[in-house]
Each structure stands twice: as structure tokens, then as C-alpha cells.
Design an enzyme around this catalytic site. Structure first.
Site, PDB file in Angstrom:
ATOM      1  N   LYS A  87       0.849  -1.205   0.000  1.00  0.00           N
ATOM      2  CA  LYS A  87       0.000   0.000   0.000  1.00  0.00           C
ATOM      3  C   LYS A  87       0.880   1.247   0.000  1.00  0.00           C
ATOM      4  O   LYS A  87       1.944   1.269   0.647  1.00  0.00           O
ATOM      5  CB  LYS A  87      -0.901  -0.036   1.239  1.00  0.00           C
ATOM      6  CG  LYS A  87      -1.995   1.014   1.260  1.00  0.00           C
ATOM      7  CD  LYS A  87      -2.926   0.793   2.467  1.00  0.00           C
ATOM      8  CE  LYS A  87      -4.024   1.827   2.583  1.00  0.00           C
ATOM      9  NZ  LYS A  87      -4.896   1.611   3.742  1.00  0.00           N
ATOM     10  N   SER A 162      -9.780   1.478   2.728  1.00  0.00           N
ATOM     11  CA  SER A 162      -8.937   2.268   1.862  1.00  0.00           C
ATOM     12  C   SER A 162      -7.854   1.463   1.149  1.00  0.00           C
ATOM     13  O   SER A 162      -7.253   1.962   0.208  1.00  0.00           O
ATOM     14  CB  SER A 162      -8.267   3.372   2.681  1.00  0.00           C
ATOM     15  OG  SER A 162      -7.436   2.817   3.695  1.00  0.00           O
ATOM     16  N   SER A 186      -9.931  -0.832   7.007  1.00  0.00           N
ATOM     17  CA  SER A 186      -9.383  -0.709   5.648  1.00  0.00           C
ATOM     18  C   SER A 186      -8.639  -1.914   5.108  1.00  0.00           C
ATOM     19  O   SER A 186      -8.281  -1.920   3.935  1.00  0.00           O
ATOM     20  CB  SER A 186      -8.473   0.510   5.567  1.00  0.00           C
ATOM     21  OG  SER A 186      -9.259   1.657   5.449  1.00  0.00           O
TER      22      SER A 186
HETATM   23  N1  GLN Z   1     -13.244   3.361   6.142  1.00  0.00           N
HETATM   24  C1  GLN Z   1     -12.719   3.857   7.385  1.00  0.00           C
HETATM   25  C2  GLN Z   1     -12.531   5.343   7.303  1.00  0.00           C
HETATM   26  O1  GLN Z   1     -12.860   5.882   6.318  1.00  0.00           O
HETATM   27  C3  GLN Z   1     -11.479   3.141   7.748  1.00  0.00           C
HETATM   28  C4  GLN Z   1     -10.234   3.701   7.185  1.00  0.00           C
HETATM   29  C5  GLN Z   1      -9.068   2.875   7.500  1.00  0.00           C
HETATM   30  O2  GLN Z   1      -9.185   1.830   8.114  1.00  0.00           O
HETATM   31  N2  GLN Z   1      -7.900   3.366   7.121  1.00  0.00           N
HETATM   32  O3  GLN Z   1     -12.060   5.962   8.199  1.00  0.00           O
END
Ligand code: GLN
Length: 482
Positions: A87, A162, A186
Site C-alpha cells: 500500500k 482504503s 481498511s
Molecule cells: N473506512 C474507514 C474510514 O474511512 C477506515 C479507514 C481505514 O481503516 N484506514 O475511516
């Protein structure tokens, strides 16, 4: 072995194909495995946009991995010679790490993140850096400043986020496995929406040194992989105390109860409510039923405070985001624009550098931390966090794991959740593990049909702190019961 399909192997299968215990010529070379992955990556990336950048082959690393396998045979680490996707918020020395933001578009890492260093020591290879929501904020990878990643199961739909780029790369066999980061889901949510296993380790199990911070008390790096075995191989390699991250924890910090051969699975039925789509709910019940057939037991549990997890998360997380991103001001770090005054410098740099969602969260975070509101929001959310942790600890006196569907529904279409609140609801079942610091994993539980396409969905398990082994056990049970 069919050389065309080497990229479809799991880590376990590839490791076995790369070495023969008696030292005779293995079926596959590191070079062939690398070529198969890189060819798939290059062929599919124009459509899927899983990668922001595909790296040139590191010839020295490929040669070293082969030499090591030849010399050490079965003793070589399982990840030796395995191509992985990383990532874009995890630093790899010499490569750009942009967190999919204009703010860091030209930032080149000057050192390896601890997890990268550990993977290098194990002989792993890096294919490229994967697309993500900017600074890891989102559940669809639509918030990247650069491109939108498509779901390999239906290119009209998002891969989740994400870590959507990492998930798409593995699901489309453009890498054998990948690293993602998980602040509120994410790793697990994109794993569910692309048919993979995703693990968010116990807070402190994996060093955050060299991961671009989102919410420092929530973030963890973890694997996205095709099987529970693969997720475990990566987790075992990247975990451990790190002098560069004072929040990493030693083995045995939490007393882990020994689990029996038959697991007790807690199901908080009241929380599932009417939110879960009917066919996802049916797949969840069927998966649990198969576990019951295999002799495991279901226990009804209640986690009343979990109904407030999302609210607590969307206070604590932006507060930490606003703090972590304050240094990116165009003067100390990041995209720089010069205006007429110093204030203009800040305003222009941050307005151009950050996307809309990132700015929204910085504003939210600054608000909940401001005097007059900090007691009403930030401290309240912290109090809720303590209660949640207590509630889960109590539940774990009666059960070994707690089960949820990972998401309410399968992958959605681009633009479908343009209202931020509907996007935030994607995280309803995943954020609690980040708030309590407990490990959690999503593993595939079949598919549901949408518009003629079979879309993967996941089942989510949470375990007590440092009980990752229980998660791998139950994930393989689900894998083999399907
Ligand atoms: N979808 C969650 C957010 O938007 C989690 C993001 C993440 O885990 N980096 O904050």
C-alpha cells in the site's frame, strides 16, 4: 506446473513449488514467479488501477532469493522470492510513498518501514505501490487523488477501501499477497469485497514505524491474502517489538486463554438488526450453521455499546487525523504553494494538497478538539472506548471469538455512496476492533448475486488481544467448510 498461472498460487503453494527438500531442481524459479506476477500486473493495471506504480525488477533481490532457496532449501523463509504488493502509505526506501495524495506526490522515502525491512530479511520481493483512499480515509478507494481502482469481480464496482489497490492486486493475481493498513476496517472491508482474507492485528503487534500515520491509536499494518495460511505467514514475519515504535508490545503481554478444539463463537444478534442485506444475512447464518455442524457452538452475546462505536470512531479518528496531518503545511513538509503572505502559503498549500474528504476530516477533528467541545465530543468518545473494551473483555470470558458479517452488503458501484454518512456506515462492524485494539479478521463466506455478477462477501471475527492464532484457526475452518 502451468507456468502461465504461477501468479495464481498462494504463498504456501509458491513456497512449496520453489523448493525441493532434497535440493534437486525445483519446479519453479523465483524469476518465473516474478515474471508471471509482473506480466499480470502490467496487463491488468490499465483497467483495474490497482497499482499507482509498478516497480522495475530488482535483479539483485531476485538473484539473492533464488540463491538462498537453493542453498537453504526448506530452511529458507516461506516468503523468500514471493512478490508482494505494498500500500502506498508504507515506506520503501528510494520509492515514492504518496498515500495517494497530491500533498506527498513527490515524496520519496529515505528509509524502509520496519515491516518492509522484515519482509526484505525474509527475502520477499516488492512489485509496486498500490492505490488507496487519500491518507487511508475511505471505504471505496474513490478518494485517491490519482485514479479509481476497480473491483476485479465487477469493474463497475469499487474494491472497498482504503486498501482497495492492495485488495484488487491480490484478487486479480497481480501479486501473490499484499500489505494494507487498517484504522477502522481498511484491510478487512476490501478483503471482504474482493474475496480475500484480511487481518487487522492486535494494536502494537506490528510496528507502525514507516507507515504514514492516519489515527495513531488505531492504525495497524496487516496482510491481504488468498488464504488464512498466507495471512499467518505474513503476520508471523512482520510482527514483533520494534525499538522505533514504542507502542509495540512483547509476546504474552495479554494472557491468552488456550482455546479448545471446539470453538465458542459469540453472535451479537441484536446488533445485526435490520441493517444487514437479506442475502448477506443468509450467507452469514449458513456459514455459522456449517461451523455448528462441525461441532463448534454458538453463544448469544450482547454488546450494547457497539451501537455507539461508529460515533466514537468518527470523533477519535478525525481528532488524530487533524493532529497527524498538521505537519503537512507546505513549509515543513508536503506540496508547497507560495502566496502573498505566510497565511496564504498555508492556505494554498493545504487547499491544493488535500482532497475534499481529507479536508472534511481535518475540520471535524479540529472541531472536536477545540476548547468548549473537547469535553462534549473527544472525551466522551474516549469514555465510550473504555466501556467498549470492557464489554468485549467481559464477552470473551464466555466465547473465543465474536462473529459479524464484515459488511452490510457486497461491493457497491462508483458514486453510490457519495454522501459521506452512507460511506461511513460501511465501517459499522469493523471499527470496534480498532477502538478496543483487538485483532480481527475477515474471510470469504461465498458470494451473492447482483445484476448477474457473483460478488464476494466476508465473515468477520474478533478475538481477544494477541489471540491472532484463534483467528487463523477459525478462518481455516470456514475456508475448509465451504
Ligand atoms: N473506512 C474507514 C474510514 O474511512 C477506515 C479507514 C481505514 O481503516 N484506514 O475511516
Amino acid at each position: 506446473m502451468n507456468k502461465e498461472k504461477l501468479n495464481e498460487l498462494t504463498i504456501g503453494e509458491a513456497a512449496r513449488a520453489l523448493r525441493l527438500p532434497d535440493g534437486s531442481q525445483a519446479r519453479v524459479t523465483v524469476r518465473e514467479l516474478w515474471d508471471a506476477c509482473i506480466e499480470a500486473a502490467k496487463a491488468k493495471n490499465p483497467e483495474l488501477n490497482a497499482y499507482l506504480e509498478i516497480f522495475d525488477a530488482d535483479e539483485a533481490a531476485i538473484a539473492d532469493a533464488q540463491k538462498r532457496i537453493n542453498e537453504e532449501g526448506d530452511k529458507a523463509p516461506l516468503l523468500c522470492g514471493i512478490p508482494l504488493a505494498i500500500k502506498d502509505n508504507i515506506l520503501i526506501e528510494g520509492h515514492i510513498a504518496s498515500a495517494a495524495s497530491r500533498m506527498l506526490e513527490n515524496y520519496r522515502a529515505t528509509y524502509d518501514a520496519t515491516v518492509i525491512e522484515k519482509l526484505r530479511v525474509a527475502g520477499a520481493l516488492f512489485i509496486g505501490r498500490t492505490n488507496m483512499d487519500e491518507f487511508a480515509m475511505g471505504s471505496s478507494t474513490e478518494h485517491s487523488a490519482f485514479v479509481k481502482t476497480r473491483n476485479p469481480h465487477d469493474p463497475a464496482r469499487v474494491p472497498g477501501g482504503s486498501s482497495g489497490g492492495s485488495a484488487a492486486a491480490v484478487a486479480a493475481h497481480m501479486a501473490i499477497a499484499a500489505l494494507g493498513t487498517d484504522t477502522g476496517g481498511s484491510i478487512r472491508q476490501p478483503a471482504a469485497l474482493t474475496g480475500l482474507v484480511g487481518l487487522k492485528p492486535t494494536y502494537g503487534e506490528v510496528s507502525r514505524s514507516g507507515a504514514i500515520a492516519m489515527g495513531s491509536s488505531l492504525d495497524q499494518i496487516g496482510p491481504l491474502a488468498k488464504t488464512a495460511e498466507d495471512a499467518k505467514i505474513i503476520f508471523d514475519t512482520i510482527r514483533g517489538v520494534d525499538p522505533l515504535d514504542s507502542t509495540t508490545i512483547p509476546d504474552g503481554l495479554y494472557p491468552v486463554q488456550k482455546v479448545g478444539l471446539k470453538l465458542r463463537i459469540g453472535v451479537p444478534r441484536a446488533l445485526l438488526g435490520d441493517n444487514v442485506t437479506a442475502d448477506v444475512r443468509a450467507a452469514f447464518d449458513a456459514t455459522l450453521e456449517r461451523l455448528v455442524q462441525a461441532g463448534h457452538t454458538l453463544v448469544d452475546i450482547e454488546l450494547p455499546t457497539s451501537a455507539h462505536s461508529l460515533a466514537a470512531y468518527y470523533v477519535i479518528m478525525p481528532a488524530e487525523v487533524s493532529t497527524n496531518l498538521a505537519r503537512l503545511d507546505g513549509i515543513r513538509y508536503g506540496h508547497a504553494v507560495r502566496g502573498a503572505t505566510l497565511l496564504d502559503d498555508y492556505l494554498l498549500s493545504r487547499t491544493e494538497g488535500f482532497g475534499e474528504e481529507t479536508r472534511r476530516r481535518i475540520l471535524l477533528g479540529t472541531f472536536v478538539l477545540s476548547s468548549g467541545y473537547i469535553d462534549a465530543y473527544y472525551r466522551k468518545a474516549h469514555a465510550a472506548r473504555d466501556v467498549l473494551r470492557h464489554e468485549y473483555n467481559e464477552a470473551f470470558k464466555k466465547v473465543d471469538v465474536i462473529a459479524f458479517p464484515t459488511t452490510l452488503s457486497p461491493a457497491f458501484k462508483f458514486g453510490e455512496k457519495s454522501d459521506p454518512i452512507s460511506m461511513y456506515l460501511e465501517d459499522i462492524f469493523t471499527v470496534t476492533a480498532n477502538l478496543t485494539g483487538m485483532p480481527a479478521l475477515s474471510t470469504p463466506m461465498g458470494t451473492v448475486e447482483r445484476e448477474g455478477k457473483q460478488l464476494p462477501i466476508g465473515i468477520h471475527f474478533t478475538a481477544p488481544h494477541q489471540a491472532e492464532e484463534t483467528l487463523f484457526t477459525i478462518a481455516s475452518l470456514v475456508e475448509h467448510s465451504a
